[in-house]
Write an enzyme that holds these catalytic residues in place. Sequence first.
Site, PDB file in Angstrom:
ATOM      1  N   ASP A   1       0.828  -0.895   0.049  1.00 18.29           N
ATOM      2  CA  ASP A   1      -0.483   0.227   0.045  1.00 18.29           C
ATOM      3  C   ASP A   1       1.066   1.647   0.074  1.00 18.29           C
ATOM      4  OD1 ASP A   1      -2.321  -1.718   0.021  1.00 18.29           O
ATOM      5  OD2 ASP A   1      -1.874  -1.764   2.456  1.00 18.29           O
TER       6      ASP A   1
ATOM      7  N   LYS B   1       2.438   2.152  -4.728  1.00 19.52           N
ATOM      8  CA  LYS B   1       2.774   1.592  -5.559  1.00 19.52           C
ATOM      9  C   LYS B   1       2.747   1.938  -7.344  1.00 19.52           C
ATOM     10  CE  LYS B   1       3.558  -2.270  -4.186  1.00 19.52           C
ATOM     11  NZ  LYS B   1       3.196  -1.897  -2.564  1.00 19.52           N
TER      12      LYS B   1
ATOM     13  N   GLY C   1      -3.867  -4.518  -4.860  1.00 16.89           N
ATOM     14  CA  GLY C   1      -4.773  -2.996  -5.203  1.00 16.89           C
ATOM     15  C   GLY C   1      -4.652  -2.397  -5.527  1.00 16.89           C
ATOM     16  N   HIS C   2      -3.172  -1.611  -6.578  1.00 17.72           N
ATOM     17  CA  HIS C   2      -2.839  -0.311  -7.062  1.00 17.72           C
ATOM     18  C   HIS C   2      -4.132  -0.039  -7.858  1.00 17.72           C
ATOM     19  CE1 HIS C   2       0.513  -3.675  -7.640  1.00 17.72           C
ATOM     20  NE2 HIS C   2       0.430  -2.968  -6.511  1.00 17.72           N
TER      21      HIS C   2
ATOM     22  N   GLN D   1       2.295  -6.048  -3.113  1.00 16.52           N
ATOM     23  CA  GLN D   1       2.677  -5.865  -1.652  1.00 16.52           C
ATOM     24  C   GLN D   1       4.154  -5.368  -1.487  1.00 16.52           C
ATOM     25  OE1 GLN D   1       1.785  -9.087  -3.011  1.00 16.52           O
ATOM     26  NE2 GLN D   1      -0.523  -8.535  -3.259  1.00 16.52           N
TER      27      GLN D   1
END
Length: 430
Positions: free
Chosen positions: A13, A16, A40-41, A225
Amino acid sequence: MPMTILVGAQWGDEGKGRVVDWLAASADIVARYAGGDNAGHTVALGEQVFKLHQIPSGILHRDVVSVMGNGMVVNPVNLVKEMEALRQLGIEVSPERLVISSRAHIITPAHIALDHAKEAALGAAKIGTTLRGIGPAYLDKTGRAGIRTGDMLLDVEEFAERLISAIETANSSFERQGAQSLDARAAAESYLQAADMLRPFIKDVSIYLYEALKAGKTIICEGAQGTLLDVDHGSYPFVTSSSPTAGGALTGLGVGPLFVERVLGVAKAFSTRVGGGPMPTELKGDVSLHLRGSGANFWDEFGTTTGRPRRCGWLDTVMLRYAVSVNGFSELMLTKLDILSGLPELKLAVAYEIDGALHRYPPDTNEQLARAQPKYETLPGWQEDISGCRRFEQLPPAARDYVARVAALCDVPINSVSVGPERQQLVQRL
Ligand code: IMP
């Protein structure tokens, strides 16, 4: 040597997705090397906010090819949904723009059910996984019992047989435990439909990338991650089951180290963590609430995949120093510096005291880490809104000092920081 590896330097988180989006503007290929739809990007483009789980963030750039590497675990049904959602937003998703490795592993419904069952059995000691079946899928991979994306290229009956047999094997253990078994044929049906859609996208990614590199193409390797969630280098067992660190990019894409030009670490200007496990600088109270936000904005500290509130705390340079050493960062980028605006003072953890001894790096065991007392350095805060700054000289002196101190404590250059979620809200040293 046109390859940049981008790695999360904390517990995931770090922002990225937006950094990849920024780098992708001058790249040919964005290749994701680890994890699955636990990630989740988030990328904000004006009014539109894109939340990507499996597809690399490069897909938002028309001239970039996105690649999903062999180090990933793929949920084909959710991948097809993600492709559809992007198409609805006007993004082209075609085999010319997305390549899926034939050697990635498939997450089956049995893996998801097992993830739920394992977490429930652990009770208070649970890992706090995203319940996407990630751990069980990697377990089958290393146990040489997995099904690979390339198996979708097989005869349809053969692929269905493999899936049904994998689910029925899991069913017999569910039944022994008195748990509900899965409908293997119904599950296989939805996977077969997804396989039909995905088949044209599947290739040998290692060869594809080698030829691209030989042709002088520029590649961004997108980590998911973060370093502290790495199965080897993170705070085991409170980790994910893949290798988000720089080494994972090489094995997760099948490329050689001599192509790597740059290893860019991404860290948030403070610490966050979701799930269980030690977090020495975790805060409760007003500062934590300030860092987390209310949840009204998509950039507030609530999980993109699970919606869980993230644990928040001061920036931990003991952990960051470790991330620098594990990954060999050539530089670090700090995100969300704007969130620190308005705090009267800021703290940086510079060492841990454990059983009377000072540590500059994290200790060997989680038990010691759980006893770590952070030693803080206090810096003045700044009150100005910095979201409009675009050059380092425009930042208030206290913000520049904060960034400079982090760079000095971690012995790594910091040449860029983000001050808001939008593409252009970046501050760069010229
Ligand atoms: P899993 O990857 O779902 O098995 O979860 C293992 C641990 O990694 C849990 O603590 C999760 O909260 C954490 N985790 C997995 N993916 C992410 C992510 O994208 N961001 C932050 N934490 C993650």
